[in-house]
Enzyme design. Sequence first.
Site, PDB file in Angstrom:
ATOM      1  N   LYS A   1       0.852  -1.187   0.000  1.00 48.22           N
ATOM      2  CA  LYS A   1       0.000   0.000   0.000  1.00 48.22           C
ATOM      3  C   LYS A   1       0.889   1.239   0.000  1.00 48.22           C
ATOM      4  CE  LYS A   1      -4.307   0.893   2.515  1.00 48.22           C
ATOM      5  NZ  LYS A   1      -4.921   0.751   3.835  1.00 48.22           N
TER       6      LYS A   1
HETATM    7  C1  E4P Z   1      -8.303   1.811   3.854  1.00 49.20           C
HETATM    8  O1  E4P Z   1      -7.520   1.013   3.389  1.00 49.20           O
HETATM    9  C2  E4P Z   1      -8.153   2.406   5.174  1.00 49.20           C
HETATM   10  O2  E4P Z   1      -7.509   1.486   6.010  1.00 49.20           O
HETATM   11  C3  E4P Z   1      -9.458   2.720   5.859  1.00 49.20           C
HETATM   12  O3  E4P Z   1     -10.581   2.320   5.099  1.00 49.20           O
HETATM   13  C4  E4P Z   1      -9.569   4.059   6.472  1.00 49.20           C
HETATM   14  O4  E4P Z   1     -10.804   4.194   7.126  1.00 49.20           O
HETATM   15  P1  E4P Z   1     -11.106   5.329   8.208  1.00 49.20           P
HETATM   16  O5  E4P Z   1     -11.311   6.611   7.474  1.00 49.20           O
HETATM   17  O6  E4P Z   1     -12.361   4.864   8.875  1.00 49.20           O
HETATM   18  O7  E4P Z   1      -9.919   5.378   9.108  1.00 49.20           O
END
Ligand code: E4P
Length: 217
Positions: free
Chosen positions: A83
Amino acid sequence: MKFFADTAEIADIRELASSGLLDGVTTNPSLVKKSGRDFLEVVTEIAKLVKGPVSAEVVALDHDGMMKEANRLRKIADNIAVKVPLTPDGLKTCKKLSGDGTMVNVTLCFSANQALLAAKAGASFISPFVGRLDDIGQPGMELISDIRMIYDNYDFATEILVASVRSPIHVLEAAKIGADVMTAPPAVIWQLFKHPLTDAGIASFLKDWQATGQKIA
Ligand code: E4P
């Protein structure tokens, strides 16, 4: 639509995997902090538990640093998706890694132009954060529609991974638009199973069945 769990909690992942409906997992540094676990250790465990893509995020901000971390992460297992953040260095890293056959999830996407760049960089997944856009008064789902249209216009293979999902309504809207994947906290995924009429129907069928005095097996 594929379902990914947005968590680094092994017990939650194991429980969801046993439903047979879990296609992958996404993690991020905040979720790792919340789990209290060692990052490399927990990601290794998740990648063994789940056959589908498991996203593990780099924390370096420069291309060389990202490549160094990505090289460590992609050695963990074949189902690791590295990522990277949606920055010039992140996309440079994406291009390099995807050219080598490594899955890349480009994260922290908040505009359709950013998603276009990620697709051009060969991302396997683009992660637009709908909940965080809603939080600042911008309709997150409009971004998903825009990305869907752009990717379809050019036949980009990059999968739209709807992230920052906060409720079943987000899941429903993303599915109606035709998003490829959604990642949600386990509690939101379990909520999808629930309907009060399902519970009431089971209770009344069971009551009548018991009155018949019969057994199936
Ligand atoms: C995506 O890969 C992120 O880990 C995640 O969806 C972020 O979500 P949040 O905005 O609830 O922290």
